[in-house]
Design an enzyme around this catalytic site. Structure first.
Site, PDB file in Angstrom:
ATOM      1  N   GLY A  10       0.851  -1.301  -0.057  1.00 32.45           N
ATOM      2  CA  GLY A  10       0.029   0.132   0.074  1.00 32.45           C
ATOM      3  C   GLY A  10       0.905   1.270   0.082  1.00 32.45           C
ATOM      4  N   THR A 127      -4.320   5.713  13.599  1.00 33.29           N
ATOM      5  CA  THR A 127      -4.626   6.883  13.008  1.00 33.29           C
ATOM      6  C   THR A 127      -5.018   7.917  14.322  1.00 33.29           C
ATOM      7  OG1 THR A 127      -6.086   8.100  11.608  1.00 33.29           O
ATOM      8  CG2 THR A 127      -6.819   6.212  12.487  1.00 33.29           C
ATOM      9  N   ASP A 128      -4.928   9.196  13.969  1.00 31.81           N
ATOM     10  CA  ASP A 128      -5.420  10.214  14.671  1.00 31.81           C
ATOM     11  C   ASP A 128      -6.953  10.375  14.511  1.00 31.81           C
ATOM     12  OD1 ASP A 128      -5.705  11.267  11.936  1.00 31.81           O
ATOM     13  OD2 ASP A 128      -4.608  13.177  12.379  1.00 31.81           O
ATOM     14  N   GLU A 129      -7.577   9.743  13.814  1.00 33.88           N
ATOM     15  CA  GLU A 129      -9.015   9.691  13.642  1.00 33.88           C
ATOM     16  C   GLU A 129      -9.646   8.917  14.736  1.00 33.88           C
ATOM     17  OE1 GLU A 129     -10.800   9.110   9.847  1.00 33.88           O
ATOM     18  OE2 GLU A 129      -8.869  10.178   8.507  1.00 33.88           O
ATOM     19  N   TYR A 151     -14.733   3.612   9.562  1.00 33.84           N
ATOM     20  CA  TYR A 151     -13.396   3.426   9.450  1.00 33.84           C
ATOM     21  C   TYR A 151     -12.568   3.846  10.911  1.00 33.84           C
ATOM     22  CZ  TYR A 151      -8.384   5.040   8.562  1.00 33.84           C
ATOM     23  OH  TYR A 151      -6.901   4.980   8.958  1.00 33.84           O
ATOM     24  N   LYS A 155     -10.548   1.107  13.285  1.00 32.60           N
ATOM     25  CA  LYS A 155      -9.120   1.405  13.967  1.00 32.60           C
ATOM     26  C   LYS A 155      -9.080   1.408  15.431  1.00 32.60           C
ATOM     27  CE  LYS A 155      -5.857   1.997  11.670  1.00 32.60           C
ATOM     28  NZ  LYS A 155      -5.077   0.787  10.789  1.00 32.60           N
ATOM     29  N   ARG A 215      -6.881  19.726   8.434  1.00 34.26           N
ATOM     30  CA  ARG A 215      -6.129  18.553   8.504  1.00 34.26           C
ATOM     31  C   ARG A 215      -4.398  18.763   8.799  1.00 34.26           C
ATOM     32  NH1 ARG A 215     -10.389  16.980   8.941  1.00 34.26           N
ATOM     33  NH2 ARG A 215     -11.511  15.208   8.028  1.00 34.26           N
ATOM     34  N   HIS A 277     -18.524  14.287   9.028  1.00 36.45           N
ATOM     35  CA  HIS A 277     -17.228  14.749   8.648  1.00 36.45           C
ATOM     36  C   HIS A 277     -16.229  15.642   9.668  1.00 36.45           C
ATOM     37  CE1 HIS A 277     -14.941  17.207   4.976  1.00 36.45           C
ATOM     38  NE2 HIS A 277     -13.981  16.607   5.747  1.00 36.45           N
TER      39      HIS A 277
HETATM   40  P1  NAD Z   1      -3.839   1.973   1.725  1.00 34.96           P
HETATM   41  O1  NAD Z   1      -5.065   1.769   1.360  1.00 34.96           O
HETATM   42  O2  NAD Z   1      -2.748   2.580   0.713  1.00 34.96           O
HETATM   43  O3  NAD Z   1      -2.887   0.314   1.775  1.00 34.96           O
HETATM   44  C1  NAD Z   1      -3.274  -0.664   2.499  1.00 34.96           C
HETATM   45  C2  NAD Z   1      -2.551  -2.062   2.104  1.00 34.96           C
HETATM   46  O4  NAD Z   1      -3.454  -2.951   3.071  1.00 34.96           O
HETATM   47  C3  NAD Z   1      -2.799  -2.393   0.622  1.00 34.96           C
HETATM   48  O5  NAD Z   1      -1.628  -2.698   0.261  1.00 34.96           O
HETATM   49  C4  NAD Z   1      -3.875  -3.668   0.885  1.00 34.96           C
HETATM   50  O6  NAD Z   1      -3.907  -4.475  -0.304  1.00 34.96           O
HETATM   51  C5  NAD Z   1      -3.399  -4.087   2.071  1.00 34.96           C
HETATM   52  N1  NAD Z   1      -4.552  -4.780   2.887  1.00 34.96           N
HETATM   53  C6  NAD Z   1      -5.863  -4.419   2.859  1.00 34.96           C
HETATM   54  N2  NAD Z   1      -6.806  -5.500   3.573  1.00 34.96           N
HETATM   55  C7  NAD Z   1      -5.845  -6.390   3.527  1.00 34.96           C
HETATM   56  C8  NAD Z   1      -6.069  -7.839   4.301  1.00 34.96           C
HETATM   57  N3  NAD Z   1      -7.081  -8.098   4.834  1.00 34.96           N
HETATM   58  N4  NAD Z   1      -4.894  -8.666   4.187  1.00 34.96           N
HETATM   59  C9  NAD Z   1      -3.794  -8.370   3.670  1.00 34.96           C
HETATM   60  N5  NAD Z   1      -3.402  -6.869   3.444  1.00 34.96           N
HETATM   61  C10 NAD Z   1      -4.521  -6.174   3.106  1.00 34.96           C
HETATM   62  O7  NAD Z   1      -3.479   2.205   3.016  1.00 34.96           O
HETATM   63  P2  NAD Z   1      -2.170   3.300   3.682  1.00 34.96           P
HETATM   64  O8  NAD Z   1      -2.554   4.813   3.447  1.00 34.96           O
HETATM   65  O9  NAD Z   1      -1.022   3.071   3.096  1.00 34.96           O
HETATM   66  O10 NAD Z   1      -2.497   3.131   5.390  1.00 34.96           O
HETATM   67  C11 NAD Z   1      -1.611   2.248   5.885  1.00 34.96           C
HETATM   68  C12 NAD Z   1      -2.080   2.290   7.282  1.00 34.96           C
HETATM   69  O11 NAD Z   1      -1.995   3.482   8.163  1.00 34.96           O
HETATM   70  C13 NAD Z   1      -3.519   1.910   7.610  1.00 34.96           C
HETATM   71  O12 NAD Z   1      -3.576   1.198   8.743  1.00 34.96           O
HETATM   72  C14 NAD Z   1      -4.240   3.263   7.823  1.00 34.96           C
HETATM   73  O13 NAD Z   1      -5.291   3.041   8.854  1.00 34.96           O
HETATM   74  C15 NAD Z   1      -3.014   4.055   8.675  1.00 34.96           C
HETATM   75  N6  NAD Z   1      -3.055   5.514   8.567  1.00 34.96           N
HETATM   76  C16 NAD Z   1      -3.150   6.080   7.110  1.00 34.96           C
HETATM   77  C17 NAD Z   1      -3.154   7.430   6.993  1.00 34.96           C
HETATM   78  C18 NAD Z   1      -3.098   8.058   5.697  1.00 34.96           C
HETATM   79  O14 NAD Z   1      -3.031   9.218   5.663  1.00 34.96           O
HETATM   80  N7  NAD Z   1      -2.983   7.257   4.635  1.00 34.96           N
HETATM   81  C19 NAD Z   1      -2.871   8.321   8.112  1.00 34.96           C
HETATM   82  C20 NAD Z   1      -3.028   7.646   9.417  1.00 34.96           C
HETATM   83  C21 NAD Z   1      -3.158   6.357   9.531  1.00 34.96           C
HETATM   84  O1  TDX Z   2     -13.026  14.479  -2.856  1.00 32.29           O
HETATM   85  C1  TDX Z   2     -12.741  14.926  -1.646  1.00 32.29           C
HETATM   86  N1  TDX Z   2     -13.004  15.999  -1.170  1.00 32.29           N
HETATM   87  C2  TDX Z   2     -12.600  16.461   0.030  1.00 32.29           C
HETATM   88  O2  TDX Z   2     -13.200  17.646   0.494  1.00 32.29           O
HETATM   89  C3  TDX Z   2     -11.757  13.976  -0.639  1.00 32.29           C
HETATM   90  C4  TDX Z   2     -11.504  12.613  -1.194  1.00 32.29           C
HETATM   91  C5  TDX Z   2     -11.695  14.689   0.388  1.00 32.29           C
HETATM   92  N2  TDX Z   2     -11.998  15.627   0.946  1.00 32.29           N
HETATM   93  C6  TDX Z   2     -11.692  16.303   2.178  1.00 32.29           C
HETATM   94  C7  TDX Z   2     -11.969  14.899   3.295  1.00 32.29           C
HETATM   95  C8  TDX Z   2     -11.434  15.701   4.478  1.00 32.29           C
HETATM   96  O3  TDX Z   2     -11.444  16.614   5.098  1.00 32.29           O
HETATM   97  O4  TDX Z   2     -10.321  16.237   2.165  1.00 32.29           O
HETATM   98  C9  TDX Z   2      -9.878  15.908   3.453  1.00 32.29           C
HETATM   99  C10 TDX Z   2      -8.835  14.681   3.552  1.00 32.29           C
HETATM  100  O5  TDX Z   2      -9.570  13.687   2.904  1.00 32.29           O
HETATM  101  P1  TDX Z   2      -9.059  12.171   2.842  1.00 32.29           P
HETATM  102  O6  TDX Z   2      -7.767  12.357   1.874  1.00 32.29           O
HETATM  103  O7  TDX Z   2     -10.248  11.012   2.361  1.00 32.29           O
HETATM  104  O8  TDX Z   2      -8.381  11.651   3.980  1.00 32.29           O
HETATM  105  P2  TDX Z   2      -9.202  11.784   5.704  1.00 32.29           P
HETATM  106  O9  TDX Z   2     -10.476  11.594   5.347  1.00 32.29           O
HETATM  107  O10 TDX Z   2      -8.818  12.862   6.363  1.00 32.29           O
HETATM  108  O11 TDX Z   2      -8.459  10.440   6.119  1.00 32.29           O
HETATM  109  C11 TDX Z   2      -6.828  10.164   5.818  1.00 32.29           C
HETATM  110  O12 TDX Z   2      -6.155  10.512   6.954  1.00 32.29           O
HETATM  111  C12 TDX Z   2      -6.256   9.611   8.087  1.00 32.29           C
HETATM  112  C13 TDX Z   2      -6.581   8.431   5.802  1.00 32.29           C
HETATM  113  O13 TDX Z   2      -7.557   8.524   4.380  1.00 32.29           O
HETATM  114  C14 TDX Z   2      -6.994   7.703   6.567  1.00 32.29           C
HETATM  115  O14 TDX Z   2      -6.583   6.510   6.332  1.00 32.29           O
HETATM  116  C15 TDX Z   2      -6.138   8.319   7.838  1.00 32.29           C
HETATM  117  O15 TDX Z   2      -6.494   7.575   9.049  1.00 32.29           O
END
Ligand code: NAD
Ligand code: TDX
Length: 350
Positions: A10, A127-129, A151, A155, A215, A277
Site C-alpha cells: 500500500g 490514526t489520529d481519527e 473506518y 481502527k 487536517r 465529517h
Molecule cells: P492503503 O489503503 O494505501 O494500503 C493498505 C494496504 O493493505 C494495501 O496494500 C492492501 O492491499 C492491504 N490490505 C488491505 N486489506 C488487507 C487484508 N485483509 N490482508 C492483507 N492486506 C490487506 O493504506 P495506507 O494509506 O498506506 O495506510 C496504511 C496504514 O496507515 C493503515 O493502517 C491506515 O489506517 C493508517 N493510516 C493512514 C493514514 C493516511 O493518511 N494514509 C493516516 C493515518 C493512518
Molecule cells: O474528494 C474529496 N473532497 C474532499 O473535500 C476527498 C477525497 C476528500 N475531501 C476532504 C475530506 C477530508 O477533510 O479532504 C480531507 C482529506 O480527505 P481524505 O484524503 O479522504 O483523508 P481523511 O478522511 O482525512 O483520512 C486520511 O487521514 C487519516 C486517511 O485516508 C486515513 O486512512 C487516515 O487514517
C-alpha cells in the site's frame, strides 16, 4: 532480524519497505523483510518495484484474516509492522463490513499469531481519527477515543485489541497514531492524488462542505521514520502520536495545489459534505519527541509541490488505477461489491 510488514504494497507500507531495504533505518539495515499483503484495490506491486530485486525482500499474497497464512508468515519473525487496513473514510461510509473484517478481525488474527510466535515487537499503525474531531488544542495519547466514521471506529477497535494483548499476554505492542500522510504512491482516492489526477484530466475537484475542515499534513517519509523509531525504542504497551505540524484547511490546500498547477478556483466544485465529517484533527506529538527524539524533517513548502509533480510525472502509475474505478468521484456501490467479491474469492493465493 526478520521483519514482517503487513500491507507493504500500500501507500505507507511500501514507503516503509522501500526505506527499510535501502538502509534508511540503520538498526534494520541487515533485516530480512517479509511483506504480507492481500493486494486489494489499494495494494499494488508497482509500489515495490524499486526494491523488488533485493534478495532480503520476500512477498506473500495473503489475507491477514487467514489464520493459516498469518501463522506461517509469523514463524521466526522478530518485528511486526502492521499497516494492512481498509483505509478510506468515504468507502467506510458506503460499505463498512470490509473495514470491520480487515481492521478488527485481521488485526486480532495477527496479534494472536504474534503471541504464539513470541515476536519481540509489534507496531500497530493507527490514526489520529480514533480521537475524533477537536475544535482547538491537540489530542494526547491518553485522550478518550471518540471515532466518528466506521473506518475510525474499526481502527479504534483494533487499538483496543492491541492494548489488551499487551496487558493480557505481555505482547510487546506499540500503537502509533499519525495525521494525514502525503507523498508519492498514494492511491488516487485520497484528497491530494485524487485532486491532482482530476485536474490533469481536465476535470473539476469536489470539495466537501464549506472546505474549512482542517487536517495536519505529515510527509510519508517522516511518518515512516517515526514508525522505525517506535519499532526500535518505543516502550511496549505505549501509544505514540506522530504529526507533521502543517495544519491547513482543505480549501487552503486545494488553493496550493491549483496554484502549483497554474489553475484557478473555477476548477473547484463545492459538493455536499461527507457524513459525520470531522472538522479538525490535531495530535500533540511531544511524547514521541521527548521520549524517542522524533522530529518531522520534511518541509511541507517543498514537499507538497514535489508530491504534486510526482503525480504529474507518473501518470503511468495512477491512470490504470483510475480506469479500474470509472470516472465517478467515488467508486460505485457495484464496483465496491465486485472488488469485495474478488477479495473474498480470489486473494489468498500465495
Ligand atoms: P492503503 O489503503 O494505501 O494500503 C493498505 C494496504 O493493505 C494495501 O496494500 C492492501 O492491499 C492491504 N490490505 C488491505 N486489506 C488487507 C487484508 N485483509 N490482508 C492483507 N492486506 C490487506 O493504506 P495506507 O494509506 O498506506 O495506510 C496504511 C496504514 O496507515 C493503515 O493502517 C491506515 O489506517 C493508517 N493510516 C493512514 C493514514 C493516511 O493518511 N494514509 C493516516 C493515518 C493512518
Ligand atoms: O474528494 C474529496 N473532497 C474532499 O473535500 C476527498 C477525497 C476528500 N475531501 C476532504 C475530506 C477530508 O477533510 O479532504 C480531507 C482529506 O480527505 P481524505 O484524503 O479522504 O483523508 P481523511 O478522511 O482525512 O483520512 C486520511 O487521514 C487519516 C486517511 O485516508 C486515513 O486512512 C487516515 O487514517
Amino acid at each position: 532480524m526478520r521483519v514482517l510488514v503487513t500491507g507493504g504494497a500500500g501507500f505507507i507500507g511500501s514507503h516503509f519497505v522501500r526505506q527499510l531495504v535501502s538502509g534508511a533505518y540503520p538498526s534494520y539495515k541487515d533485516a530480512e523483510i517479509l511483506v504480507l499483503d492481500a493486494l486489494t484495490y489499494a495494494g499494488n506491486l508497482a509500489n515495490l518495484e524499486p526494491v523488488v530485486e533485493d534478495p532480503r525482500l520476500r512477498f506473500v499474497r495473503g489475507d491477514i484474516c487467514d489464520q493459516e497464512v498469518v501463522t506461517q508468515a509469523m514463524y521466526g519473525i522478530d518485528l511486526v509492522v502492521h499497516f494492512a487496513a481498509e483505509s478510506h473514510v468515504d468507502r467506510s461510509i458506503s460499505r463498512s463490513s470490509e473495514f470491520v473484517r480487515t481492521n478488527v478481525l485481521g488485526t486480532h488474527v495477527l496479534l494472536d499469531a504474534a503471541v504464539n510466535a513470541g515476536v519481540g515487537k509489534f507496531v500497530h499503525v493507527s490514526t489520529d481519527e480514533v480521537y475524533g474531531s477537536i475544535a482547538s488544542g491537540s489530542w494526547r495519547e491518553d485522550s478518550p477515543l471518540e471515532p466518528n466514521s466506521p473506518y475510525a471506529a474499526s481502527k479504534a477497535s483494533s487499538d483496543l485489541l492491541a492494548r489488551a494483548f499487551h496487558r493480557t499476554h505481555g505482547l510487546p505492542v506499540c500503537v502509533t497514531r499519525c495525521s494525514n500522510n502525503y507523498g508519492p504512491y498514494q492511491y488516487p482516492e485520497k484528497l491530494i492524488p485524487f485532486f491532482v489526477a482530476n485536474l490533469l484530466e481536465g476535470k473539476q475537484v469536489p470539495l466537501y462542505g464549506d472546505g474549512e475542515n482542517r487536517r495536519d499534513w505529515l510527509h510519508v517519509d517522516d511518518h515512516c521514520r517515526g514508525i522505525a523509531l517506535v519499532a526500535e525504542k518505543g516502550r511496549p504497551g505505549s501509544v505514540y502520536n506522530i504529526g507533521g505540524g502543517t495544519e491547513l484547511s482543505n480549501r487552503d490546500l486545494t488553493e496550493l495545489v491549483l496554484k502549483h498547477l497554474g489553475l484557478g478556483w473555477s476548477r473547484v466544485e463545492m459538493v455536499s459534505d461527507r457524513k459525520a465529517h470531522d472538522r479538525r484533527y490535531s495530535v500533540d506529538i511531544s511524547k514521541i519527541v521527548d521520549e524517542l527524539g522524533y522530529r518531522p524533517m520534511v518541509a511541507f513548502e517543498e514537499a507538497l509541490p514535489e508530491t504534486v509533480d510526482w503525480y504529474v510525472h507518473n501518470r503511468r502509475w495512477w491512470e490504470p488505477l483510475r480506469r479500474r474505478w470509472s470516472d465517478s468521484y467515488l467508486p460505485s456501490a457495484e464496483a465496491v461489491a465486485r472488488s469485495a467479491h474478488d477479495r473474498f474469492h480470489g486473494s489468498s493465493r500465495h
